[in-house]
Design a protein around this motif. Structure first.
Motif, PDB file in Angstrom:
ATOM      1  N   GLU A 569      53.454   6.182  21.754  1.00  0.00           N
ATOM      2  CA  GLU A 569      53.973   4.921  22.270  1.00  0.00           C
ATOM      3  C   GLU A 569      52.990   4.263  23.236  1.00  0.00           C
ATOM      4  O   GLU A 569      52.762   3.050  23.174  1.00  0.00           O
ATOM      5  N   LYS A 570      52.406   5.060  24.132  1.00  0.00           N
ATOM      6  CA  LYS A 570      51.434   4.494  25.068  1.00  0.00           C
ATOM      7  C   LYS A 570      50.183   4.007  24.340  1.00  0.00           C
ATOM      8  O   LYS A 570      49.593   2.982  24.694  1.00  0.00           O
ATOM      9  N   ARG A 571      49.776   4.775  23.315  1.00  0.00           N
ATOM     10  CA  ARG A 571      48.617   4.348  22.516  1.00  0.00           C
ATOM     11  C   ARG A 571      48.915   3.015  21.833  1.00  0.00           C
ATOM     12  O   ARG A 571      48.080   2.110  21.794  1.00  0.00           O
ATOM     13  N   ARG A 572      50.117   2.899  21.317  1.00  0.00           N
ATOM     14  CA  ARG A 572      50.505   1.662  20.636  1.00  0.00           C
ATOM     15  C   ARG A 572      50.448   0.471  21.586  1.00  0.00           C
ATOM     16  O   ARG A 572      49.893  -0.586  21.249  1.00  0.00           O
ATOM     17  N   SER A 594      45.782   0.156  11.833  1.00  0.00           N
ATOM     18  CA  SER A 594      47.094   0.623  11.369  1.00  0.00           C
ATOM     19  C   SER A 594      48.193   0.287  12.372  1.00  0.00           C
ATOM     20  O   SER A 594      49.276  -0.179  11.991  1.00  0.00           O
ATOM     21  N   VAL A 595      47.932   0.506  13.658  1.00  0.00           N
ATOM     22  CA  VAL A 595      48.929   0.214  14.699  1.00  0.00           C
ATOM     23  C   VAL A 595      49.241  -1.276  14.740  1.00  0.00           C
ATOM     24  O   VAL A 595      50.407  -1.679  14.867  1.00  0.00           O
ATOM     25  N   LEU A 596      48.225  -2.110  14.643  1.00  0.00           N
ATOM     26  CA  LEU A 596      48.436  -3.565  14.658  1.00  0.00           C
ATOM     27  C   LEU A 596      49.279  -3.994  13.464  1.00  0.00           C
ATOM     28  O   LEU A 596      50.165  -4.859  13.586  1.00  0.00           O
ATOM     29  N   THR A 603      46.565  -8.389   9.810  1.00  0.00           N
ATOM     30  CA  THR A 603      45.341  -7.997  10.513  1.00  0.00           C
ATOM     31  C   THR A 603      44.118  -8.106   9.618  1.00  0.00           C
ATOM     32  O   THR A 603      44.130  -7.679   8.474  1.00  0.00           O
ATOM     33  N   ALA A 604      43.058  -8.685  10.193  1.00  0.00           N
ATOM     34  CA  ALA A 604      41.758  -8.755   9.507  1.00  0.00           C
ATOM     35  C   ALA A 604      40.787  -7.833  10.220  1.00  0.00           C
ATOM     36  O   ALA A 604      40.870  -7.638  11.433  1.00  0.00           O
TER      37      ALA A 604
END
Length: 643
Positions: A569-572, A594-596, A603-604
């Motif tokens: 969650e913090k990484r996200r 992947s998170v974005l 996402t590009a």
């Protein structure tokens, strides 16, 4: 793992045993058969309905409609097949980058063997020009430098060491490891194989490219939804009409069935896939002609207009990857140098006024010394200026040719290549004025003390402070010095250098942004598109470049190591909020994209290196740079530029 003697290496029997147990040092791909890729194009609800429609029109004898529907199905399958089979070529490009042979010690003999036969524990010898055949832990080096742009994206060669490093050292800082498929730029060394095949860092990239499954574009998802909705509605209406016809009993069963089939065929959106393809093809054609952009997959043409976030590599993407001298500071004056890249076009100015370098002895001396203390070549190739050697050395050649058209007519007597311990290089030459000079350039913290040795009153602190100021701004600083020596001198010795040098000045070098990047970023921010920079460079350098490009009002940097130490969650949250990601690995880039996407962003990803390939393939839109991009990146991306 048992470590063998460096002189003896593994025995042939032990090597054969390990090869049988662990498999060959190669990257094996298991490509999907072409026929299966083609058949997969028919695995689509709209295609199923079109096939049923074709069968029904055949039953009622409507040959024209049958032909049109079958043609639409085949065209759609061919387009999908081309797109999918083309994307899988990136693995083959990666395999071609592996070194074919390796020099190893076995049973006390030095042998050249196929790289595929390397095993963990083998003792491998490296020298300039070699491609590293596997991941090696270096144990003995002699001025070994390795070009790691294929992994990190950074242009400058890495000075290697044998020092023991912490286990959590970032990939770009692992100076005691020689990574598979990187190139030895200079010196030599010996290393022990610690990873082969898919277990190497390079192998992990190929595995990531293989594992990535690209989702459907936003428009294709919408079209699928529309197609499903229309198809379900038609089927429901057909069933209700058939039941209604049976209930009222006005039509015979054959007539009713024919009427229902006619209604179904006439209502089917068989023209939707073809119309969509034609419209997208027109857009692709316009982009190629007007914007010099090559679009590999038709849906990518539409997806680009839906992008919320652009992740971009720095070196070679936002910047030119062509080191350029922008400022020269001598004891007499400060000079600005215009023009970017390796093309020798630009002017010199002092206090805002253009000058002729030939009329300034201090500037001429520094440019000549930087040109002489050099072993890089600058030449034209396909209308572009390129270098063969180190980018920093190339910047000195370009600066010299901006000032003078002819090379110095000096005669070389001796050359001391760049040494990772001394951190400078030197050339001894007989000059046209009859004097013999020693030209030296290198790290200020090494050159300035040598100047102070010969000149005790030299203000060393001033130039160290200037070096620090420029470095914080993401710029590289090189000091230049010379020394007149007796004409009988024919060799560069440590004693000759230890006697001191005469200071000529310092040069400030940058990897300049591409001309259009700052304007493009400003336009994207105005349009509400976020731009995030992902680089293998140091955080300070990355922040300085981000500020120069106007990436954000107050850009914040996060390192790959910081991301790895956080909860999911913090990484996200950090990925969503940060503007700059530094010291990243290919895996980090893939995670960021992947998170974005999981957060709902279209996402590009923009990149040019092998290290960008997994993220390029994963992104909704992957854009590979044209002239500077690797074949692997171009195959992984959906877009390519021819500039």
């Amino acid at each position: 793992m048992q470590v063998p003697s460096l002189d003896h290496g593994l025995s042939k029997e032990e090597a054969a045993k390990r090869l049988k147990a662990n498999g060959p040092n190669s990257i094996e791909s298991h490509p999907t058969p072409k026929w299966l890729i083609f058949l997969r194009q028919f695995n689509n609800l709209i295609i199923y309905i079109l096939i049923i429609a074709a069968i029904l029109t055949t039953v009622i004898g409507d040959v024209t409609d049958t032909s049109v529907i079958v043609l639409v199905i085949i065209i759609n399958a061919i387009i999908g097949y081309y797109q999918e089979s083309n994307a899988s070529d990136s693995l083959e490009k990666i395999k071609k980058m592996l070194a074919p042979e390796a020099t190893v010690y076995r049973d006390g003999e030095r042998l050249d063997i196929p790289s595929a036969n390397l095993v963990v524990g083998d003792i491998v010898f490296l020298e300039a020009g070699d491609n590293v055949p596997a991941d090696l832990r270096l144990v003995d080096i002699d001025n070994l430098t390795i070009q790691e742009a294929v992994l990190t994206g950074e242009a400058n060669s890495v000075i290697k060491t044998t020092a023991t490093l912490p286990a959590d050292t970032p990939l770009a800082d692992q100076s005691n490891i020689a990574f598979a498929s990187t190139a030895v730029a200079g010196g030599s060394g010996i290393g022990i194989v610690v990873a082969t095949g898919h277990h190497t860092e390079f192998g992990k990239i190929s595995q990531a490219v293989s594992d990535v499954r690209k989702g459907r574009s936003p428009m294709m998802r919408e079209i699928d939804g529309i197609g499903k909705g229309i198809s379900y509605a038609i089927i429901a209406a057909a069933i209700l009409l058939f039941i209604f016809g049976l209930v009222i009993g006005k039509y015979s069963l054959p007539v009713l069935a024919l009427a229902i089939v006619t209604m179904v065929v006439g209502s089917m959106p068989e023209g939707l896939p073809a119309t969509t393809s034609v419209i997208l093809a027109m857009g692709v054609s316009n982009m190629a002609k007007k914007q010099h952009v090559i679009v590999k997959t038709l849906p990518a043409a539409e997806t680009l207009g839906s992008v919320d976030v652009i992740c971009t590599d720095k070196t070679g993407t936002l910047t030119k990857n062509e080191m350029t001298i922008t400022t020269i500071v001598t004891p007499q004056a400060t000079y600005d140098v215009s023009g970017t890249g390796y093309a020798p076009t630009g002017d010199f100015s002092m206090a805002g006024k253009l000058i002729d370098p030939a009329e300034h002895a201090d500037l001429s001396a520094l440019l000549t010394a930087g040109f002489e203390a050099n072993d890089t070549e600058l030449h034209q190739e396909d209308g572009r200026y390129v270098i063969n050697g180190e980018p920093t050395d190339g910047s000195f050649l370009t600066a010299y040719y901006k000032a003078f058209k002819q090379e110095p007519a000096n005669t070389e007597r001796d050359l001391m290549p760049f040494d990772s311990n001394n951190r400078y290089m030197a050339k001894l030459a007989k000059c046209v004025d009859g004097q013999t000079r020693l030209f030296v350039k290198g790290s200020p913290d090494k050159i300035l003390p040598l100047v102070a040795t010969a000149h005790p009153d030299f203000d060393q602190d001033r130039y160290l402070k200037l070096t620090s100021q420029f470095s914080v701004q993401g710029q590289r600083v090189i000091a230049v010095a010379e020394k007149v020596v007796p004409n009988a001198t024919t060799e560069i010795t440590p004693e000759l250098l230890s006697e001191g040098l005469d200071f000529l000045g310092i040069t400030v070098i940058i990897d300049p942004p591409r001309e259009s990047v700052i304007t493009a970023i400003k336009q994207m921010r105005r349009a509400g598109v976020k731009v995030k920079m992902i680089t293998g460079d140091h955080p300070e350098t990355a922040i300085a470049i981000a500020k120069k490009l106007g990436l954000a009002d107050s850009p914040e940097a996060v390192t790959g190591a910081q991301l790895a130490g956080l909860s999911d969650e913090k990484r996200r949250q950090l990925i969503l909020n940060a503007d700059v990601f530094a010291r990243t690995t290919p895996k980090d880039k893939l995670t960021i994209v992947s998170v974005l996407q999981e957060a709902g962003n279209v996402t590009a990803m923009v990149g040019d290196g092998v290290n960008d390939a997994p993220a390029l393939k994963k992104a909704d839109v992957g854009v590979a740079m044209g002239q500077s991009g690797t074949d692997v990146a171009k195959d992984a991306g959906g877009y390519g530029t021819d500039r």
